[in-house]
Write an enzyme that holds these catalytic residues in place. Structure first.
Site, PDB file in Angstrom:
ATOM      1  CB  ILE A  19      -1.019   0.000   1.175  1.00 56.01           C
ATOM      2  CG1 ILE A  19      -2.136   1.005   0.892  1.00 56.01           C
ATOM      3  CG2 ILE A  19      -0.354   0.296   2.514  1.00 56.01           C
ATOM      4  CD1 ILE A  19      -2.956   0.721  -0.323  1.00 56.01           C
ATOM      5  CB  SER A  41      12.024   0.315   4.810  1.00 58.17           C
ATOM      6  OG  SER A  41      12.081  -0.906   4.122  1.00 58.17           O
ATOM      7  NE  ARG A  42      10.309  -5.682   8.007  1.00 59.83           N
ATOM      8  CZ  ARG A  42       9.567  -6.773   7.858  1.00 59.83           C
ATOM      9  NH1 ARG A  42       9.397  -7.591   8.873  1.00 59.83           N
ATOM     10  NH2 ARG A  42       9.001  -7.056   6.704  1.00 59.83           N
ATOM     11  CE  LYS A  95      -7.972  -1.686   5.923  1.00 58.51           C
ATOM     12  NZ  LYS A  95      -7.690  -2.732   4.877  1.00 58.51           N
ATOM     13  CG  ASP A 173      -6.746  -6.239   5.329  1.00 61.49           C
ATOM     14  OD1 ASP A 173      -6.192  -5.453   6.110  1.00 61.49           O
ATOM     15  OD2 ASP A 173      -6.622  -6.148   4.093  1.00 61.49           O
TER      16      ASP A 173
HETATM   17  P1  NAP Z   1       2.481  -5.460   3.050  1.00 61.12           P
HETATM   18  O1  NAP Z   1       2.572  -5.408   1.576  1.00 61.12           O
HETATM   19  O2  NAP Z   1       2.688  -6.751   3.730  1.00 61.12           O
HETATM   20  O3  NAP Z   1       3.467  -4.347   3.607  1.00 61.12           O
HETATM   21  C1  NAP Z   1       3.646  -4.092   4.952  1.00 61.12           C
HETATM   22  C2  NAP Z   1       5.072  -3.604   5.163  1.00 61.12           C
HETATM   23  O4  NAP Z   1       5.257  -3.339   6.550  1.00 61.12           O
HETATM   24  C3  NAP Z   1       6.132  -4.621   4.797  1.00 61.12           C
HETATM   25  O5  NAP Z   1       6.457  -4.582   3.433  1.00 61.12           O
HETATM   26  C4  NAP Z   1       7.285  -4.189   5.670  1.00 61.12           C
HETATM   27  O6  NAP Z   1       7.937  -3.114   5.038  1.00 61.12           O
HETATM   28  C5  NAP Z   1       6.629  -3.613   6.906  1.00 61.12           C
HETATM   29  N1  NAP Z   1       6.679  -4.509   8.069  1.00 61.12           N
HETATM   30  C6  NAP Z   1       7.235  -4.225   9.259  1.00 61.12           C
HETATM   31  N2  NAP Z   1       7.119  -5.232  10.118  1.00 61.12           N
HETATM   32  C7  NAP Z   1       6.481  -6.200   9.466  1.00 61.12           C
HETATM   33  C8  NAP Z   1       6.081  -7.517   9.822  1.00 61.12           C
HETATM   34  N3  NAP Z   1       6.313  -8.012  11.039  1.00 61.12           N
HETATM   35  N4  NAP Z   1       5.437  -8.262   8.885  1.00 61.12           N
HETATM   36  C9  NAP Z   1       5.197  -7.768   7.656  1.00 61.12           C
HETATM   37  N5  NAP Z   1       5.551  -6.518   7.263  1.00 61.12           N
HETATM   38  C10 NAP Z   1       6.198  -5.746   8.158  1.00 61.12           C
HETATM   39  O7  NAP Z   1       1.048  -4.948   3.543  1.00 61.12           O
HETATM   40  P2  NAP Z   1       0.143  -3.813   2.869  1.00 61.12           P
HETATM   41  O8  NAP Z   1      -0.816  -4.421   1.917  1.00 61.12           O
HETATM   42  O9  NAP Z   1       0.976  -2.707   2.426  1.00 61.12           O
HETATM   43  O10 NAP Z   1      -0.754  -3.429   4.147  1.00 61.12           O
HETATM   44  C11 NAP Z   1      -0.264  -2.616   5.195  1.00 61.12           C
HETATM   45  C12 NAP Z   1      -1.453  -1.946   5.858  1.00 61.12           C
HETATM   46  O11 NAP Z   1      -2.139  -1.181   4.858  1.00 61.12           O
HETATM   47  C13 NAP Z   1      -2.492  -2.928   6.422  1.00 61.12           C
HETATM   48  O12 NAP Z   1      -3.027  -2.417   7.604  1.00 61.12           O
HETATM   49  C14 NAP Z   1      -3.566  -2.985   5.331  1.00 61.12           C
HETATM   50  O13 NAP Z   1      -4.851  -3.282   5.838  1.00 61.12           O
HETATM   51  C15 NAP Z   1      -3.507  -1.562   4.807  1.00 61.12           C
HETATM   52  N6  NAP Z   1      -4.018  -1.443   3.429  1.00 61.12           N
HETATM   53  C16 NAP Z   1      -3.625  -2.306   2.439  1.00 61.12           C
HETATM   54  C17 NAP Z   1      -4.194  -2.205   1.172  1.00 61.12           C
HETATM   55  C18 NAP Z   1      -3.808  -3.104   0.027  1.00 61.12           C
HETATM   56  O14 NAP Z   1      -4.488  -3.083  -1.011  1.00 61.12           O
HETATM   57  N7  NAP Z   1      -2.759  -3.900   0.131  1.00 61.12           N
HETATM   58  C19 NAP Z   1      -5.146  -1.214   0.904  1.00 61.12           C
HETATM   59  C20 NAP Z   1      -5.457  -0.309   1.909  1.00 61.12           C
HETATM   60  C21 NAP Z   1      -4.903  -0.435   3.163  1.00 61.12           C
HETATM   61  P3  NAP Z   1       9.523  -2.908   5.122  1.00 61.12           P
HETATM   62  O15 NAP Z   1      10.118  -4.095   4.463  1.00 61.12           O
HETATM   63  O16 NAP Z   1       9.704  -1.644   4.396  1.00 61.12           O
HETATM   64  O17 NAP Z   1       9.884  -2.819   6.577  1.00 61.12           O
END
Ligand code: NAP
Length: 329
Positions: A19, A41-42, A95, A173
């Protein structure tokens, strides 16, 4: 949106995942109000933007960054958000705003004590037709609400293990987006009365289910939700009223009354459009007046669905993208 004094607010993004890349970074690039000054970012962050491994390192090194936007999974957001507020920074939360209600209440209290702004965002409330739907419903008697929130997790969330771990919400989610719209547009308050939830045998969170809600006069809302829905996603609410039937499609992008399109455009790619520009514009407004915005009603509905749900078993969930990873490794 340009700030009244013409300066951009320095902001940092925490968690550079799907996101952040799809929405936050483009929205910040398009915003006059903010300047993306650093990431936490990790895994390295974004080329050309200073990166820190931890929130604490960022806070110590960059006192000039006054706002921090968290895009990490909900289970790992609290400690960083707390540290940021404690260091007098304004905080924006993806969110759902946390892994639990009590966690977010604690952050809200801390923000108040420190005199900084906390913004618990609901991006779907910034979908194109949500304000028009709210205005149209405002003087209607609501007869029934039918929500269908169905998408293919393998397409929209490949490899995101955290969704299947406790606190990751599973199908809630995306469903919490439907509830964020519902609580924004309905002129009545609703509460959960029951739910049937299906949990894959190898997961801690549900993959599908049905949630029921009442308003003070009786049964009102039925939501059918499914994370294994193949084909085009169904992100739809149909609201029957004494003045006609409103359908809000494509996650709030398009509004119809009695089958006639009233507002919004259908997108060929049914993803998020323009919602994050709206979120950052709202964050800038909140910062101008140093005001918090924390509406937890969507999260209360989800928490109550978990509390009241009958639990059913579902087949094991296998994420094809993780299988490919393990074969490659
Ligand atoms: P994601 O792709 O898994 O990204 C989350 C990022 O958070 C990871 O890439 C990582 O970034 C960091 N992170 C730090 N600690 C972590 C851990 N223990 N496990 C996994 N990631 C960790 O998830 P996302 O889809 O972006 O979603 C993140 C949030 O945005 C959620 O709350 C989700 O509900 C919300 N959201 C997502 C979407 C969608 O379409 N995907 C839409 C709206 C809202 P680094 O490697 O940079 O540390």
């Amino acid at each position: 949106m340009t700030r009244t004094d013409g300066t951009a607010i320095k902001i940092a993004l925490v968690g550079v995942g799907k996101i952040a890349r799809d929405q936050h970074i483009p929205a910040l690039a398009a915003s006059d109000a903010f300047e993306l000054a650093a990431t936490v970012s990790r895994t390295g962050g974004i080329r050309g933007v200073e990166n820190y491994k931890t929130v604490e390192a960022l806070l110590a090194a960059r006192p000039d960054i006054s706002a921090i936007s968290f895009c990490t999974p909900p289970q790992v957001r609290y400690a960083g958000a707390r540290a940021a507020l404690d260091a007098d920074r304004h905080v924006m939360l993806e969110k759902p705003p946390g892994a639990s209600l009590s966690e977010v209440h604690a952050l809200e209290t801390l923000a108040q004590d420190k005199g900084v702004a906390l913004f618990a965002t609901w991006h779907s409330r910034h979908a194109a037709s949500v304000p028009a739907a709210k205005a149209w419903l405002s003087d209607k008697a609501i007869i029934s609400v039918r929500i269908d929130w169905k998408e293919d997790v393998r397409v929209w969330h490949p490899g995101q293990k955290w969704i299947w771990e406790a606190g990751g919400l599973g199908i809630f989610d995306p469903t919490i987006n439907a509830f964020s719209i519902l609580t924004e547009i309905l002129p009545v308050e609703v509460h959960v009365t029951g739910a049937d939830l299906r949990f894959p045998s190898n997961c801690e969170t549900p993959v599908a289910g049905e949630i029921r809600m009442d308003d003070p006069s009786g049964p009102l809302v039925t939501a059918e939700v499914d994370f294994l829905w193949e084909g085009d996603p169904l992100w739809r609410q149909i609201i029957e009223t004494d003045g006609g039937t409103l359908a809000l499609n494509q996650g709030g992008a398009v509004m119809e009354i009695d089958g006639q399109k009233q507002h919004g455009e259908a997108w060929e790619n049914p993803a998020i459009h323009g919602e994050y520009d709206g979120l950052y514009a709202r964050f800038a407004e909140l910062l101008d007046t140093n005001t918090s915005e924390v509406d937890l009603r969507p999260m209360v509905l989800v928490a109550d669905a978990f509390t009241l749900a009958k639990r059913f078993d579902a087949p094991e969930f296998v994420d094809p993208s993780l299988m490919e990873d393990s074969h490659a490794g």
